[in-house]
Design an enzyme around this catalytic site. Structure first.
Site, PDB file in Angstrom:
ATOM      1  N   CYS A 160      -5.305   0.316   3.533  1.00  0.00           N
ATOM      2  CA  CYS A 160      -5.137  -0.800   3.893  1.00  0.00           C
ATOM      3  C   CYS A 160      -6.485  -1.707   3.520  1.00  0.00           C
ATOM      4  O   CYS A 160      -6.787  -2.689   3.174  1.00  0.00           O
ATOM      5  CB  CYS A 160      -4.936  -1.008   5.345  1.00  0.00           C
ATOM      6  SG  CYS A 160      -5.923  -0.191   6.623  1.00  0.00           S
ATOM      7  N   ASN A 190      -0.899  -9.283   4.811  1.00  0.00           N
ATOM      8  CA  ASN A 190      -0.640  -7.928   5.183  1.00  0.00           C
ATOM      9  C   ASN A 190      -0.447  -7.085   3.898  1.00  0.00           C
ATOM     10  O   ASN A 190      -0.512  -7.886   2.822  1.00  0.00           O
ATOM     11  CB  ASN A 190       0.491  -7.438   6.096  1.00  0.00           C
ATOM     12  CG  ASN A 190       0.329  -6.345   6.848  1.00  0.00           C
ATOM     13  OD1 ASN A 190      -0.508  -5.207   6.514  1.00  0.00           O
ATOM     14  ND2 ASN A 190       1.122  -5.879   7.718  1.00  0.00           N
ATOM     15  N   GLN A 229       0.804  -1.250   0.055  1.00  0.00           N
ATOM     16  CA  GLN A 229       0.206   0.108   0.026  1.00  0.00           C
ATOM     17  C   GLN A 229       0.922   1.215  -0.008  1.00  0.00           C
ATOM     18  O   GLN A 229       0.385   2.258  -0.371  1.00  0.00           O
ATOM     19  CB  GLN A 229      -0.923  -0.075   1.232  1.00  0.00           C
ATOM     20  CG  GLN A 229      -0.170   0.305   2.567  1.00  0.00           C
ATOM     21  CD  GLN A 229      -1.121   0.125   3.900  1.00  0.00           C
ATOM     22  OE1 GLN A 229      -1.560  -1.023   3.991  1.00  0.00           O
ATOM     23  NE2 GLN A 229      -1.399   1.198   4.487  1.00  0.00           N
ATOM     24  N   HIS A 260      -5.996  -1.065  11.334  1.00  0.00           N
ATOM     25  CA  HIS A 260      -5.519  -1.575   9.861  1.00  0.00           C
ATOM     26  C   HIS A 260      -6.312  -2.995   9.475  1.00  0.00           C
ATOM     27  O   HIS A 260      -6.796  -3.756  10.238  1.00  0.00           O
ATOM     28  CB  HIS A 260      -4.082  -2.189  10.375  1.00  0.00           C
ATOM     29  CG  HIS A 260      -3.150  -2.513   9.342  1.00  0.00           C
ATOM     30  ND1 HIS A 260      -3.086  -1.595   8.078  1.00  0.00           N
ATOM     31  CD2 HIS A 260      -2.588  -3.917   8.940  1.00  0.00           C
ATOM     32  CE1 HIS A 260      -2.105  -2.311   7.378  1.00  0.00           C
ATOM     33  NE2 HIS A 260      -2.049  -3.579   7.782  1.00  0.00           N
TER      34      HIS A 260
END
Length: 364
Positions: free
Chosen positions: A150, A308, A144, A287
Site C-alpha cells: 500500500c 484506496n 495491490q 495502511h
C-alpha cells in the site's frame, strides 16, 4: 472486429465486478438460503475455494453477511456490502490488506526527514471543495492484490498527481519498481512508509512508468530498473504536513494529492460500500492511501476523498469518503497523523528517456 469484441468483453467484465452485490432478508432466513447466497457471491466475484475450506469459509461469510445486514439497518451515513473480502476473517483481512505497521516502520527509520518546511504554511484561503479526479490528476484505481505494498501505491499516486499538476501530463507510474528496488528502508510486500519512497525516487533520478515496469504483486525484490529504458518521472523531494492538524492537511490537499496513513483494520472498513465513513477505527496506522480531495454533504458532514488500492470494486469505485473535522486532533482513523507529499517546483517536462547502463548491457 475481433479486437473490438475483446475490449467489449473486458469492459463488461469490469462493469459486472464493480457493480454492487445485493441480497434481501429472505436469503438470510435459512442456512440453505445463505448457502445459495454464498454460491451466488462466489460466482459474482469469481472466488474459488478449496473443498476442505468450504465450511470455514461459509461460516465466515455468514458472519459477515449478518454484520452487513445489521449495520445497514442502522441510521448511519455509510453503508456496507458483501464485497470480495466477505469470506475472509477480520484477522486475515488485517494481515493481508491492513498489515503495514506504520509505528514499527517509523521506529526502524527514526525521526522524520524531508525538507523541514511546509510550503503551504501561509495559505489563508482554500476552496470549499476540491476533487483532483475532476482536474485529471488521478489515474485509474489500482489493486495491490495480496501484497502489503500500500505504501508504494500511496507514494505513486501522489507523484502522479503532482507531475500532472506541474507538467499537464498524467503518467501512470510503477509501484513494482518501488517494491523491487526501494529495499533499504522499505520492505516490499511486508510494508513500508511513503517518505523513504519519495526519497528513493528523488535520489535515483525518478521512477519508471507502469507500462515499462508493470505491477505483478511479487516480492522477490529483484530490481530491474537499470535494465529498462523508457520514460522516467522525477520529483524534487518531499515535505511533511504538520501532524495532527486537519486544517494544515486541508491546505496541502487544496494544492495537490497527499499521501497519508490510516487505521483501515476495522470490519466496517473491510466491507465499506458507500457514504461518509464514521465507523469505529483507531490510530494504529496500518495502511497507506492518498487523499485526492475534500468536500461536504448536503447535511453538512465534511469529508476527505481518499483513494484506496484494493481495486475499483471496493467502496465507491475504489474510493472512500472519510469524515473530516472531528474533535480528535488525529482525525478519523488517524488520517492527520502521517501526511506527506512530493515536491516538484519545475513546470518543465518531467519525463526523460532513460537508457540501459553499459554495465547492464554487458550482462544481458
Amino acid at each position: 472486429m475481433k479486437l473490438f469484441f475483446i475490449v467489449l468483453i473486458s469492459f463488461l467484465s469490469l462493469l459486472q465486478a464493480s457493480k454492487g452485490f445485493d441480497f434481501d432478508e429472505k436469503e438470510l432466513e435459512t442456512e440453505e438460503n445463505v448457502w445459495k447466497l454464498y454460491e451466488r457471491w462466489r460466482g459474482h466475484h469469481s472466488v474459488s475455494r478449496a473443498s476442505h475450506e468450504a465450511i470455514k469459509r461459509f461460516n465466515v461469510f455468514r458472519h459477515n453477511v449478518l454484520h452487513v445486514h445489521r449495520t445497514n439497518k442502522k441510521n448511519k451515513p455509510y453503508k456496507l456490502k458483501i464485497n470480495r473480502f466477505a469470506d475472509i476473517t477480520h484477522h486475515e483481512f488485517r494481515s493481508s490488506y491492513a498489515g503495514s505497521n506504520v509505528k514499527h516502520h517509523r521506529m526502524l527509520r527514526g525521526p522524520k526527514r524531508g525538507s523541514g518546511g511546509f510550503m503551504y504554511e501561509n495559505v489563508t484561503r482554500v476552496p470549499s471543495s476540491v476533487d483532483w479526479r475532476e482536474k485529471g490528476a488521478v489515474t485509474e484505481v489500482k489493486n495491490q492484490q495480496d501484497c502489503g505494498s500500500c505504501w508504494a501505491f500511496s507514494t505513486v499516486a501522489a507523484v502522479e498527481g503532482i507531475n500532472k499538476i506541474r507538467t499537464n501530463k498524467l503518467v501512470s507510474l510503477s509501484e513494482q519498481e518501488l517494491v523491487d528496488c526501494d529495499t533499504e528502508e522499505n520492505q516490499g510486500c511486508a510494508g513500508g512508509l511513503m517518505e523513504p519512497a519519495f526519497e528513493f525516487i528523488k535520489n535515483n533520478g525518478g521512477i519508471k512508468t507502469e507500462e515499462t515496469y508493470p505491477y505483478d504483486s511479487s516480492d522477490v525484490q529483484f530490481c530491474r530498473a537499470n535494465s529498462i529504458g523508457g520514460e522516467t518521472v522525477t520529483i524534487d523531494g518531499h515535505e511533511h504536513v504538520p501532524e495532527n492538524d486537519e486544517e494544515e492537511l486541508l491546505k496541502a490537499v487544496a494544492h495537490q494529492p497527499v499521501s497519508v496513513a490510516i487505521d483501515a483494520g476495522s470490519s466496517d472498513f473491510q466491507l465499506y460500500s458507500e457514504g461518509v465513513f464514521i465507523g469505529e477505527c483507531g490510530t494504529q496506522l496500518n495502511h497507506g492511501v492518498v487523499i485526492v480531495g475534500y468536500g461536504e454533504t448536503k447535511n453538512g458532514t465534511k469529508y476527505w476523498i481518499v483513494r484506496n488500492s484494493w481495486g475499483p470494486e471496493w467502496g465507491e469505485g475504489g474510493y472512500v469518503r472519510i469524515e473530516r473535522g472531528i474533535s480528535e486532533n488525529e482525525g478519523r482513523c488517524g488520517i492527520a497523523m502521517e501526511a506527506s507529499y512530493p515536491t516538484k517546483l519545475s513546470s518543465t517536462p518531467s519525463t526523460h528517456e532513460s537508457v540501459v547502463r553499459d554495465d547492464v548491457k554487458d550482462e544481458l
